[in-house]
Design a protein around this motif. Structure first.
Motif, short mmCIF file in Angstrom:
data_model
loop_
_atom_site.label_atom_id
_atom_site.label_comp_id
_atom_site.label_asym_id
_atom_site.label_seq_id
_atom_site.Cartn_x
_atom_site.Cartn_y
_atom_site.Cartn_z
N PHE A 551 0.86 -1.16 0.08
CA PHE A 551 0.24 -0.14 -0.04
C PHE A 551 0.95 1.29 -0.04
O PHE A 551 2.14 1.14 0.46
N GLU A 552 0.41 2.32 -0.37
CA GLU A 552 1.14 3.51 -0.64
C GLU A 552 0.42 4.69 0.38
O GLU A 552 -0.90 4.36 0.93
N LEU A 553 1.18 5.70 0.72
CA LEU A 553 0.62 6.93 1.33
C LEU A 553 0.72 8.24 0.32
O LEU A 553 1.89 8.25 -0.08
N VAL A 554 -0.29 8.72 0.15
CA VAL A 554 -0.38 9.84 -0.68
C VAL A 554 0.33 11.13 0.07
O VAL A 554 -0.33 11.50 0.97
N THR A 555 1.36 11.74 -0.38
CA THR A 555 2.23 12.76 0.36
C THR A 555 2.47 13.82 -0.43
O THR A 555 2.58 14.03 -1.55
N PRO A 556 1.71 14.75 0.17
CA PRO A 556 1.95 16.32 -0.76
C PRO A 556 3.22 16.67 -0.85
O PRO A 556 4.05 16.43 0.25
N ARG A 579 4.71 7.66 10.06
CA ARG A 579 4.63 7.71 11.73
C ARG A 579 3.34 8.09 12.34
O ARG A 579 2.91 7.34 13.14
N GLN A 580 2.73 9.17 11.87
CA GLN A 580 1.49 9.40 12.31
C GLN A 580 0.32 8.58 12.01
O GLN A 580 -0.47 8.34 12.82
N ARG A 581 0.40 8.07 10.91
CA ARG A 581 -0.64 7.14 10.49
C ARG A 581 -0.42 5.57 11.15
O ARG A 581 -1.39 4.94 11.78
N PHE A 582 0.76 5.02 11.14
CA PHE A 582 0.93 3.69 11.65
C PHE A 582 1.98 3.59 12.89
O PHE A 582 2.16 2.49 13.44
N SER A 583 2.37 4.69 13.50
CA SER A 583 2.79 4.77 14.72
C SER A 583 4.28 4.38 14.50
O SER A 583 5.02 4.07 15.50
#
Length: 687
Positions: A551-556, A579-583
């Motif tokens: 999976f990916e994170l959309v990063t501005p 870190r914020q999303r998955f600690s």
């Protein structure tokens, strides 16, 4: 002498009512209107609403300059499977991708899990002898004879639309484009959709699903827009028509007809945009927006002053790989029907009475009790002033429906049965809101609840109590608040380039090429919309993941450039977001870039708006008998237009199109931006 049109209207067509926000750009007067939706053809109700607005507020239909239209036409067509008869052309050997899916089980304990049939059955999924390699090279080109044979089969299959989704077309669309040219030459009447145009990204199943959905919606949405534009022309309305997309931006009718899958969250995204604007105006960066209309309950989260945008969502378990606002929707609104099942359990929703016949109190033939009937039976609604008095309600019919369908089966008196309907409803609403927060690791106590929608005011306080939220905000014209968000939309185009590559300096030349291509594509789209260069905004984001992740994170990407320093800033933002999303994060691990995205925004001209007084200011304060759980009590009824100071619950606050129930232990006072702000006694505002 001709006069320049000066009326701008935002329209939100829901399952029960069509909401309008009307802005007179000459003096900034902002007014609202609500009219029943016409399910057989929503454009009929839309035109009726425009005519009523013109008559009531003293303008001509020819004075309308701009129509911004949110609609559930695409959503309802998918949910009800009222779709075109489609054919899928795909690479030979991959005809079953649509049916194989992802092998995910939603009901992990079910012995016989349900398997939804694909939108296009096997006999209408045709293989094309061709192959594009993963690097974009041509392994095998389609033969003209094979293409001609496929086209000949379309007539026998009675195709009404054709989806083309070839393997690796997101890397090299040449073969899809070749097929499209042949199809359009042989069958110019047949809608054709290419995966490389609607969703040029990796993952064959999601790309196939998105392409098929878009294809099957093209005749449906195209026919609706044709009817709508025809009716507008017949009425002498020459306004520019823009449709609301799932990304909260608007697009022209031509784009909407070609890419109707972008409209799947059209209406709810207007509410999300309005919530974001209110968070900015009230300086409350953490806001939970809840929209309770006649059919559904939509939840959106504004956190740290921003809404969450997704690159993939789903509708009715069908994946849609297109940018959209993150919104959670459940089938629970004022028209949701209550019933008692065979086990003696009280259930509310997702079945809805809609606008026809509607709840029993509408007097249109409905006999089952809806949430609106329960509120009316408990005295929370004034049957004389529903829709500002335009639609009187039958209180006796509500009481009969509640007693017959809920009270009798459960052995309860009518007030207790109606209170039970509301208790189940409030629990369902709170569960949806709680899940939207908890899945992000967020604490409800850090949020204010923004309640809107025609039925929202009657349920906001009980929902806030269940969630532990100390503050509830009721915006002006809450019943048409989504239309307010739509009214202030801008043109937005989302484009993407999908390639898997290391997010490392050696990839910078390719990244630079993709950035240039995206900027050119975005500029061309805004050129077609006639957007001046000064009114353009371009924003870039990257889909990133640690190597090995699925999976990916959309990063501005705040300052996108094919330079090492810019890439380092992007990677630092990705690690922080992970870190914020998955600690956790792993800055030492290699990172992959999966896609680059560009959002091209064309700013529409703004006009200062001031809310015009609504009907109701002339009504004198009164009291009404209301059931409060332990018996009937005389409760004060205030008119919102007259409210100038703080009041304490229990109380009712009425306005033209909605009613607010202020429970015991809460007080309420006017706030900034014409809001009403309710707080639990002894608490401070949330932040």
């Amino acid at each position: 002498m001709s006069i320049t049109p000066f009326i701008r209207i935002g329209i939100d067509i829901g399952g029960t009512f069509t909401d309008l926000q009307i802005l007179d750009e000459r003096d900034g007067a902002l007014r609202s209107l609500k009219t029943p939706t016409t399910p057989e053809d929503p454009s009929i109700g839309l035109l009726a609403g425009l005519r009523e607005a013109a008559d009531r507020h003293g303008f001509a239909l020819s004075d309308i300059r701009l129509l911004l239209h949110g609609t559930t036409i695409a959503t309802n067509a998918v949910l009800e499977r009222r779709l075109a008869r489609g054919v899928l052309l795909t690479t030979a050997g991959f005809e079953d991708v649509l049916e194989i899916g992802r092998h995910s089980r939603r009901d992990i304990y079910g012995l016989k899990p349900a398997h939804e049939a694909p939108l296009i059955p096997r006999d209408r999924r045709l293989g094309v002898p061709e192959r594009i390699r993963a690097d974009g090279g041509v392994e095998r080109a389609p033969e003209p004879a094979a293409i001609a044979a496929l086209i000949d089969r379309l007539a026998a299959l009675e195709a009404e639309a054709v989806a083309v989704c070839l393997l690796n077309a997101h890397v090299n669309p040449a073969h899809e484009q070749l097929l499209a040219r042949a199809l359009r030459q042989a069958r110019p009447d047949l809608p054709v959709c290419l995966s490389s145009e609607i969703s040029p990204e990796i993952r064959e199943y999601e790309r196939s699903s998105t392409t098929v959905l878009n294809t099957l919606l093209m005749p449906v949405v195209g026919a609706y827009l044709q009817r709508l534009t025809g009716r507008l022309a017949e009425a002498g309305i020459g306004a520019r028509l823009l449709l609301v997309q799932s990304n909260s931006g608007v697009c022209g009718a031509e784009t909407a007809a070609l890419q109707p899958a972008r409209l799947l969250l059209s209406g709810p995204s207007g509410g999300a945009l309005a919530t974001l604007r209110m968070a900015e105006a009230l300086a409350r960066p953490n806001l939970l927006g809840v929209d309770m209309g006649g059919t559904s309950y939509d939840v959106c989260v504004v956190r740290d002053g921003a809404v969450t945008r997704m690159t993939q969502g789903e509708i009715d378990h069908l994946p849609v790989r297109l940018p959209m606002i993150e919104i959670r929707t459940i089938g629970s609104g004022g028209g949701s029907l209550a019933s008692v099942d065979e086990a003696g359990r009280l259930k509310v929703g997702p079945r809805s009475a809609g606008s026809r016949p509607g709840p029993a109190c509408y007097g249109r033939g409905g006999t089952e009790p809806a949430v609106t009937d329960a509120n009316l039976a408990l005295g929370r609604l004034d049957p004389r002033f529903f829709l500002g008095g335009a639609m009187p309600l039958d209180a006796a019919a509500s009481a009969r429906a509640v007693a017959e369908h809920v009270g009798a089966p459960l052995g309860l008196e009518t007030p207790a049965a109606a209170a039970g309907i509301l208790a189940v409803t409030d629990t369902n609403l709170a569960a949806a809101a709680r899940l939207s927060l908890f899945e992000k690791g967020l604490d409800p106590r850090d949020f204010s609840l923004l309640s809107f929608g025609g039925a929202g005011g009657l349920h906001a306080i009980p929902v806030a109590e269940e969630l532990g939220i100390p503050e509830v905000i009721f915006p002006a014209d809450a019943s048409t608040f989504s239309a307010f968000g739509i009214l202030h939309s801008d043109i937005v185009h989302d484009v993407a380039r999908s390639r898997v590559m290391p997010a490392a300096p050696e990839s910078l030349p390719r990244i630079g090429d993709f950035l240039d291509a995206l900027r050119q594509q975005g500029a061309a789209l805004l050129d077609a919309d006639g957007v001046a260069p000064a009114d353009r905004r371009l924003a870039v984001a990257a889909d990133l993941r640690y190597r090995g992740q699925a999976f990916e994170l959309v990063t501005p990407w705040e300052e996108p450039a094919a330079e090492p320093a810019a890439l380092e800033r992007l990677l630092a933002a990705f690690h922080a977001a992970h870190r914020q999303r998955f600690s956790y994060s792993n800055p030492e691990a290699p990172v992959e870039l999966v896609a680059l995205r560009l959002s091209a925004t064309g700013l529409l001209a703004r006009a200062e708006a001031r809310r015009a007084p609504g009907r109701g200011a002339e009504r004198a304060p009164e009291a009404r008998r209301v059931w409060l759980g332990d018996g009937w009590r005389e409760v004060p009824v205030h008119q919102r237009e007259r409210l100038t100071g703080r009041i304490a619950g229990p109380a009712l606050i009425e306005e033209e199109y909605t009613t607010i129930y202020l429970g015991p232990g809460w007080d309420c006072a006017p706030g900034p931006e014409a809001t009403l702000i309710a707080r639990r006694a002894g608490t401070e505002a949330a932040r």
